[in-house]
Design an enzyme around this catalytic site. Sequence first.
Site, PDB file in Angstrom:
ATOM      1  N   SER A   1       1.534  -6.297   5.513  1.00 20.94           N
ATOM      2  CA  SER A   1       0.473  -5.719   6.329  1.00 20.94           C
ATOM      3  C   SER A   1      -0.321  -6.787   7.077  1.00 20.94           C
ATOM      4  O   SER A   1      -1.045  -6.481   8.024  1.00 20.94           O
ATOM      5  CB  SER A   1      -0.487  -4.896   5.461  1.00 20.94           C
ATOM      6  OG  SER A   1       0.160  -3.775   4.910  1.00 20.94           O
TER       7      SER A   1
ATOM      8  N   CYS B   1      -2.376   3.582   2.837  1.00 30.59           N
ATOM      9  CA  CYS B   1      -2.758   2.634   3.878  1.00 30.59           C
ATOM     10  C   CYS B   1      -2.243   3.069   5.254  1.00 30.59           C
ATOM     11  O   CYS B   1      -2.693   4.055   5.807  1.00 30.59           O
ATOM     12  CB  CYS B   1      -2.281   1.235   3.489  1.00 30.59           C
ATOM     13  SG  CYS B   1      -3.155  -0.083   4.360  1.00 30.59           S
TER      14      CYS B   1
ATOM     15  N   HIS C   1      -4.885   0.605  -1.636  1.00 28.96           N
ATOM     16  CA  HIS C   1      -3.645   0.197  -2.300  1.00 28.96           C
ATOM     17  C   HIS C   1      -3.700   0.500  -3.796  1.00 28.96           C
ATOM     18  O   HIS C   1      -4.174  -0.321  -4.584  1.00 28.96           O
ATOM     19  CB  HIS C   1      -3.412  -1.305  -2.100  1.00 28.96           C
ATOM     20  CG  HIS C   1      -2.966  -1.660  -0.726  1.00 28.96           C
ATOM     21  ND1 HIS C   1      -1.676  -2.041  -0.426  1.00 28.96           N
ATOM     22  CD2 HIS C   1      -3.633  -1.674   0.452  1.00 28.96           C
ATOM     23  CE1 HIS C   1      -1.578  -2.287   0.873  1.00 28.96           C
ATOM     24  NE2 HIS C   1      -2.761  -2.071   1.417  1.00 28.96           N
TER      25      HIS C   1
ATOM     26  N   GLU D   1      -1.341   0.450  -5.893  1.00 33.20           N
ATOM     27  CA  GLU D   1      -0.485  -0.429  -6.705  1.00 33.20           C
ATOM     28  C   GLU D   1      -1.261  -1.668  -7.143  1.00 33.20           C
ATOM     29  O   GLU D   1      -0.917  -2.320  -8.127  1.00 33.20           O
ATOM     30  CB  GLU D   1       0.779  -0.815  -5.937  1.00 33.20           C
ATOM     31  CG  GLU D   1       0.663  -1.994  -4.991  1.00 33.20           C
ATOM     32  CD  GLU D   1      -0.180  -1.695  -3.766  1.00 33.20           C
ATOM     33  OE1 GLU D   1      -0.652  -2.651  -3.128  1.00 33.20           O
ATOM     34  OE2 GLU D   1      -0.361  -0.507  -3.436  1.00 33.20           O
TER      35      GLU D   1
END
Length: 383
Positions: free
Chosen positions: A55, A262, A352, A354
């Site tokens: 990103s 995202c 995010h 994760e």
Amino acid sequence: MTISTRGAAPVPAVLVLEDGRSFRGRAYGAVGETFGEAVFNTGMTGYQETLTDPSYHRQVVVMTAPHVGNTGINDEDDESRKIWVAGYVVRDPARVPSNWRSRRTLDDELTRQGIVGISGIDTRALTRHLRERGAMRVGIFSGNALPDEGTLLAKVRQAPEMNGADLSAEVATTETYVVPAIGEKKFTVAALDLGIKGMTPHRLAERGIEVHVLPATATVDEVYAVAPDGVFLSNGPGDPATADLTVIKAVLDRSTPLFGICFGNQLLGRSLGFGTYKLKYGHRGINQPVQDRSTGKVEVTAHNHGFAVDAPLDTVSDTPYGRAEVSHVCLNDNVVEGLQLLDRPAFSVQYHPEAAAGPHDAAYLFDRFTSLMNTAQMEGQRA
């Protein structure tokens, strides 16, 4: 060719912003020149994951933490195949890394991968400038014979802007690959790689999901060729207004469970008919407070985004796929942090879950996705 700055006399470097402000320091990493969008990251840790997050493609990352590189670079924490940042800015790099997993210094890794950086500048002043003026184009230049700053500024202003940038295909896989389920396989998920981080399919695999990671350019037929129980939209770089929404709309039409994070949140928003816009300086760090409106719980979350969805915060919206509402909101600035459809199995968040690196407050969202697939599977059996 790149030149290491480690163990040698300091090499002069200068950072030049497109509005004309400049900062002089020392070369860090490769010596040369680089251009990108200047953004800042507030994380106190996790620089290896930041550097390898796709990103950050075409962005020059300013670290607000003053000391960077303390734990070196290891062989386990990369989020993708390479460093993606366009340039790196730190105040005080570690002289000697110290960690039992460290294999090399951050300086050496930046040099090895050709990443031009700068150290020894006032990153606090630079961050305050970006907060006041907004993210903007920047160049880092290093070497013993630099041109005058007027010449360097002209180069910066010729660099492409982030608005209108279509970047997902530049960072995504070109071939499908499979991350097997850990333990008993319960579901199959087709994950569109828009700039996916390695920890994301791992989090899905931990829940018994076999993840087929597909290129950003995958067609509807290619997505459904893996017989998915659900579809996942990953994070990624660039302007969401440039993306093709054909696959997402097909998934919504078929009521296949869908989860986006995202960039994936922005694409779901646009598929529902909402707009997107560029934030002044974005959210990048691992300490952003977000409220899950369905539970009232406040989560501390990891972020990396410069665009956001423009959706009404306090009303349910009618969309081509039924009713939709804002499910999560940032408590710092009321930016939309999540969407959910009320009549179809689809939801997304802007951050995010994760969380590599970062807090794990939002890990439950993967369980929520699993629950959607389980419900859809049971309804299909009854039908």
